[in-house]
Motif scaffolding. Structure first.
Motif, PDB file in Angstrom:
ATOM      1  N   LEU A  61       0.820  -1.206   0.000  1.00  0.00           N
ATOM      2  CA  LEU A  61       0.000   0.000   0.000  1.00  0.00           C
ATOM      3  C   LEU A  61       0.853   1.255   0.000  1.00  0.00           C
ATOM      4  O   LEU A  61       0.501   2.252  -0.642  1.00  0.00           O
ATOM      5  CB  LEU A  61      -0.933  -0.006   1.215  1.00  0.00           C
ATOM      6  N   PHE A  62       1.972   1.242   0.727  1.00  0.00           N
ATOM      7  CA  PHE A  62       2.810   2.430   0.855  1.00  0.00           C
ATOM      8  C   PHE A  62       4.102   2.356   0.043  1.00  0.00           C
ATOM      9  O   PHE A  62       4.819   3.346  -0.056  1.00  0.00           O
ATOM     10  CB  PHE A  62       3.151   2.674   2.320  1.00  0.00           C
ATOM     11  N   LEU A  63       4.409   1.197  -0.487  1.00  0.00           N
ATOM     12  CA  LEU A  63       5.636   1.053  -1.266  1.00  0.00           C
ATOM     13  C   LEU A  63       5.317   0.784  -2.735  1.00  0.00           C
ATOM     14  O   LEU A  63       5.710   1.541  -3.623  1.00  0.00           O
ATOM     15  CB  LEU A  63       6.491  -0.075  -0.680  1.00  0.00           C
ATOM     16  N   GLY A  64       4.605  -0.301  -3.018  1.00  0.00           N
ATOM     17  CA  GLY A  64       4.359  -0.709  -4.397  1.00  0.00           C
ATOM     18  C   GLY A  64       3.435   0.209  -5.163  1.00  0.00           C
ATOM     19  O   GLY A  64       3.758   0.666  -6.275  1.00  0.00           O
ATOM     20  N   LEU A  65       2.253   0.518  -4.610  1.00  0.00           N
ATOM     21  CA  LEU A  65       1.277   1.329  -5.338  1.00  0.00           C
ATOM     22  C   LEU A  65       1.762   2.766  -5.545  1.00  0.00           C
ATOM     23  O   LEU A  65       1.727   3.268  -6.676  1.00  0.00           O
ATOM     24  CB  LEU A  65      -0.077   1.301  -4.627  1.00  0.00           C
ATOM     25  N   PRO A  66       2.226   3.468  -4.497  1.00  0.00           N
ATOM     26  CA  PRO A  66       2.759   4.820  -4.760  1.00  0.00           C
ATOM     27  C   PRO A  66       3.926   4.795  -5.734  1.00  0.00           C
ATOM     28  O   PRO A  66       4.066   5.702  -6.564  1.00  0.00           O
ATOM     29  CB  PRO A  66       3.203   5.296  -3.368  1.00  0.00           C
ATOM     30  N   GLY A  67       4.768   3.766  -5.650  1.00  0.00           N
ATOM     31  CA  GLY A  67       5.893   3.662  -6.575  1.00  0.00           C
ATOM     32  C   GLY A  67       5.447   3.492  -8.013  1.00  0.00           C
ATOM     33  O   GLY A  67       6.022   4.083  -8.933  1.00  0.00           O
ATOM     34  N   ALA A  68       4.409   2.673  -8.222  1.00  0.00           N
ATOM     35  CA  ALA A  68       3.893   2.462  -9.578  1.00  0.00           C
ATOM     36  C   ALA A  68       3.309   3.744 -10.146  1.00  0.00           C
ATOM     37  O   ALA A  68       3.527   4.079 -11.319  1.00  0.00           O
ATOM     38  CB  ALA A  68       2.840   1.357  -9.567  1.00  0.00           C
ATOM     39  N   VAL A  69       2.553   4.489  -9.328  1.00  0.00           N
ATOM     40  CA  VAL A  69       1.972   5.752  -9.783  1.00  0.00           C
ATOM     41  C   VAL A  69       3.064   6.792 -10.003  1.00  0.00           C
ATOM     42  O   VAL A  69       3.005   7.583 -10.943  1.00  0.00           O
ATOM     43  CB  VAL A  69       0.923   6.250  -8.769  1.00  0.00           C
ATOM     44  N   TYR A  70       4.084   6.797  -9.143  1.00  0.00           N
ATOM     45  CA  TYR A  70       5.209   7.725  -9.305  1.00  0.00           C
ATOM     46  C   TYR A  70       5.900   7.499 -10.644  1.00  0.00           C
ATOM     47  O   TYR A  70       6.288   8.452 -11.326  1.00  0.00           O
ATOM     48  CB  TYR A  70       6.192   7.519  -8.159  1.00  0.00           C
ATOM     49  N   ALA A  71       6.055   6.275 -11.043  1.00  0.00           N
ATOM     50  CA  ALA A  71       6.783   5.958 -12.276  1.00  0.00           C
ATOM     51  C   ALA A  71       5.921   6.067 -13.524  1.00  0.00           C
ATOM     52  O   ALA A  71       6.416   6.418 -14.599  1.00  0.00           O
ATOM     53  CB  ALA A  71       7.368   4.547 -12.186  1.00  0.00           C
ATOM     54  N   ALA A 192      -4.743  -0.635  11.110  1.00  0.00           N
ATOM     55  CA  ALA A 192      -5.562  -0.118  10.011  1.00  0.00           C
ATOM     56  C   ALA A 192      -5.847   1.368  10.208  1.00  0.00           C
ATOM     57  O   ALA A 192      -5.881   2.135   9.228  1.00  0.00           O
ATOM     58  CB  ALA A 192      -6.872  -0.894   9.926  1.00  0.00           C
ATOM     59  N   THR A 193      -6.061   1.783  11.446  1.00  0.00           N
ATOM     60  CA  THR A 193      -6.276   3.203  11.733  1.00  0.00           C
ATOM     61  C   THR A 193      -5.030   4.013  11.390  1.00  0.00           C
ATOM     62  O   THR A 193      -5.116   5.093  10.774  1.00  0.00           O
ATOM     63  CB  THR A 193      -6.643   3.399  13.207  1.00  0.00           C
ATOM     64  N   LEU A 194      -3.862   3.500  11.775  1.00  0.00           N
ATOM     65  CA  LEU A 194      -2.606   4.173  11.434  1.00  0.00           C
ATOM     66  C   LEU A 194      -2.421   4.255   9.918  1.00  0.00           C
ATOM     67  O   LEU A 194      -2.009   5.295   9.381  1.00  0.00           O
ATOM     68  CB  LEU A 194      -1.425   3.417  12.042  1.00  0.00           C
ATOM     69  N   MET A 195      -2.714   3.168   9.227  1.00  0.00           N
ATOM     70  CA  MET A 195      -2.550   3.128   7.774  1.00  0.00           C
ATOM     71  C   MET A 195      -3.454   4.156   7.090  1.00  0.00           C
ATOM     72  O   MET A 195      -3.028   4.864   6.168  1.00  0.00           O
ATOM     73  CB  MET A 195      -2.837   1.720   7.263  1.00  0.00           C
ATOM     74  N   LEU A 196      -4.696   4.252   7.544  1.00  0.00           N
ATOM     75  CA  LEU A 196      -5.625   5.220   6.956  1.00  0.00           C
ATOM     76  C   LEU A 196      -5.150   6.649   7.200  1.00  0.00           C
ATOM     77  O   LEU A 196      -5.154   7.486   6.286  1.00  0.00           O
ATOM     78  CB  LEU A 196      -7.023   5.013   7.528  1.00  0.00           C
ATOM     79  N   CYS A 197      -4.737   6.933   8.437  1.00  0.00           N
ATOM     80  CA  CYS A 197      -4.262   8.284   8.767  1.00  0.00           C
ATOM     81  C   CYS A 197      -3.047   8.655   7.919  1.00  0.00           C
ATOM     82  O   CYS A 197      -2.949   9.784   7.410  1.00  0.00           O
ATOM     83  CB  CYS A 197      -3.918   8.373  10.256  1.00  0.00           C
ATOM     84  N   ALA A 198      -2.118   7.720   7.756  1.00  0.00           N
ATOM     85  CA  ALA A 198      -0.917   8.003   6.969  1.00  0.00           C
ATOM     86  C   ALA A 198      -1.252   8.211   5.493  1.00  0.00           C
ATOM     87  O   ALA A 198      -0.697   9.104   4.834  1.00  0.00           O
ATOM     88  CB  ALA A 198       0.086   6.865   7.118  1.00  0.00           C
ATOM     89  N   ALA A 199      -2.169   7.374   4.969  1.00  0.00           N
ATOM     90  CA  ALA A 199      -2.537   7.482   3.547  1.00  0.00           C
ATOM     91  C   ALA A 199      -3.212   8.808   3.234  1.00  0.00           C
ATOM     92  O   ALA A 199      -3.108   9.309   2.106  1.00  0.00           O
ATOM     93  CB  ALA A 199      -3.457   6.323   3.163  1.00  0.00           C
ATOM     94  N   LEU A 200      -3.891   9.405   4.215  1.00  0.00           N
ATOM     95  CA  LEU A 200      -4.567  10.680   3.991  1.00  0.00           C
ATOM     96  C   LEU A 200      -3.706  11.871   4.394  1.00  0.00           C
ATOM     97  O   LEU A 200      -3.732  12.925   3.744  1.00  0.00           O
ATOM     98  CB  LEU A 200      -5.892  10.714   4.766  1.00  0.00           C
TER      99      LEU A 200
END
Length: 515
Positions: A61-71, A192-200
């Motif tokens: 969620l924080f490594l692969g997907l942002p990396g794919a969109v970045y590239a 999951a709460t931490l993940m949501l907060c970080a993603a936003l």
């Protein structure tokens, strides 16, 4: 990155100690094998929904997907669309019936036990094959999670990879051994709460620094207009973004096809089995789907803001989240945000570890080695197998050789092997044991062999994601064999829940009910 070491070390330490504390706390509530395996089937809607989401997403969620969109730009976000749709359909089509059917199947604790009961398989071959697939793939999956955790620790703190890997593995094993499914699910709620907060939070901070969405749009357009084209794949050579090329129909289908995998993921399906009532499922579905959509949207946005906000292009696009934290955020806030990455990695690794251990305990030890094992001995065996699976995964992670090649097929492998069979078991009453076995074997085999088969097709060579042919072949095999080979189950599974019969005709199976 050095200015982050102390804040991140403290936040990581507090987080890991809290996870161990949860293990000790839930240990008092883990009295029976059902408690250890499924939390006693009493998870509330929010806990079940957030646990399913956290166990699903992992560090991707924080490594692969942002990396794919970045590239590649927004064109890579088709995968997020597929995952969001797949999540919704999984909660809608699978969750209610699987929760009911696994309870009717002698209160089945694993998918393998459910399939054996559902298809009245007195030979136990179906249980053995499905449990073997789960154990093999998930042991390697756990190793992948341990590697990701070790790399994260090493990348931030420096030092030896082996030490970082060991710390990460020990923490996961301790709270999983102590609290089992209950500990894993409770920690997932926090994670999951931490993940949501970080993603936003991270994209919001970055967009604020840039000057708003208009500034973000202008910054991306200057780099390449293709970055904002959902139908294109922007090219990135490590220094510049180019118009790239338009996405083909095969490419879009391959990205969307990731959503097909949800129907066959044991570590997600077990959350449906553990929810306390089918009446909780609509609420859980709303929570779970909303969480997934927000997290995927935030992660995709992180990739885009990384292009516009970072001073220099990244050698490794998958580090965009970490780079944004280091450059834009207060070190203490960055520590909290990076804990979310750790939480994402850990929440998937512990789920896979527990599912693998339960398959060994329930589907091998309890079903074949010691059929009359007491509840206490099964709990002890389950705790022991958690340690055993973790040690094997740890050894694989240390050696590293060949792990990534196998893991690259795992999502598609589970989706193709179990997805069609699970759906047919819930919606086709006359599906036979032969159909289920054919679907599992052909689905897994097609995914594993597709990279060798596809190039041999000559003009038909497509490069399509293995999930698509795997699901198609598995579905065809299950329908064909399910229709022509063997007798349909005699028991009627639909309708009101009936009292469990007191006598059995086949060891481990509930006798058929005639209507």
């Amino acid at each position: 990155m050095t200015h982050l070491i102390v804040p991140v070390m403290i936040t990581f330490g507090v987080f890991l100690l809290a996870m161990v504390a949860v293990g000790f706390w839930t240990y008092q509530e883990t009295l029976t094998f059902s408690d250890f395996a499924l939390g006693g089937r009493r998870l509330s809607a929010p806990v079940a929904a957030l646990s399913a989401g956290a166990s699903d997403m992992s560090g991707w969620l924080f490594l692969g997907l942002p990396g794919a969109v970045y590239a590649a730009g927004l064109g890579a976000a088709w995968i997020a669309v597929g995952l969001a749709v797949g999540t919704y359909l999984n909660w809608r089509l699978v969750a209610p019936r699987l929760r009911t059917y696994t309870e009717r199947a002698g209160d089945a604790m694993t998918l393998s036990a459910y399939l054996e009961e559902r298809f009245e398989d007195s030979s136990r071959v179906l249980r053995l094959v499905s449990a073997t697939v789960i154990v093999v793939f998930f042991t390697v999956y756990v190793a992948s999670g341990l590697i990701a955790g070790g790399v994260l620790f090493e990348g931030i703190f420096g030092g030896g990879f082996e030490f970082a890997l060991t710390v990460f593995a020990v923490v996961i094993v301790v709270y999983t051994v102590l609290g089992g499914f209950r500990a894993v699910s409770v920690t997932h709620t926090v994670q999951a709460t931490l993940m949501l907060c970080a993603a936003l939070a991270l994209p919001a901070i970055a967009i604020g620094i840039l000057g708003g969405f208009g500034a973000l749009h202008d910054g991306l357009t200057r780099k390449s207009p293709a970055l904002l084209d959902i139908g294109a794949n922007a090219g990135f050579d490590g220094l510049h973004w180019t118009p790239g090329h338009s996405l083909t129909a095969v490419a879009v289908i391959s990205l969307l096809a990731w959503g097909l995998g949800y129907f066959g993921q044991p570590h997600i399906l077990v959350r449906f089995m553990s929810i306390r009532s089918t009446r909780e499922i609509p609420r859980a579905r709303r929570i779970g789907v909303s969480w997934v959509v927000l997290c995927l949207a935030g992660a995709s946005l992180i990739g885009l803001v990384g292009i516009a906000a970072l001073d220099h292009p990244l050698d490794n696009p998958e580090t965009v989240f970490i780079a944004l934290c280091a450059q834009l955020v207060n070190p203490w806030i960055a520590g909290i945000l990076l804990v979310a990455v750790l939480a994402a990695i850990k929440s998937t690794a512990d789920s896979q570890l527990l599912v693998s251990a339960m398959a060994l305990t329930e589907d091998f030890y309890g079903a074949f080695l010691k059929r009359r094992a007491s509840d206490a001995s099964k709990v002890l065996a389950a705790r022991a197998t958690v340690v055993v699976v973790a040690l094997v995964a740890y050894a694989i992670a240390l050696s590293g050789g060949g792990v990534l090649d196998i893991v690259s097929y795992a999502w598609a492998g589970f989706g193709a092997a179990f997805g069609p069979v699970i759906l047919l078991s819930l919606y086709w009453p006359r599906m036979t044991r032969a159909g289920a076995l054919a679907g599992i074997v052909t689905g897994a085999a097609t995914v594993l062999l597709w990279k060798h088969i596809d190039p041999l097709l000559g003009p038909l060579h497509s490069g399509i994601y293995e999930m698509v042919p795997g699901v198609l072949v598995a579905t065809a095999a299950a329908l064909l064999f399910g229709k022509l080979v063997g007798r349909p189950p005699r028991r009627v599974w639909s309708g009101p829940l009936q009292p469990k019969p007191q006598n059995t005709t086949t060891p481990g199976l509930t006798p058929p009910t005639f209507h």
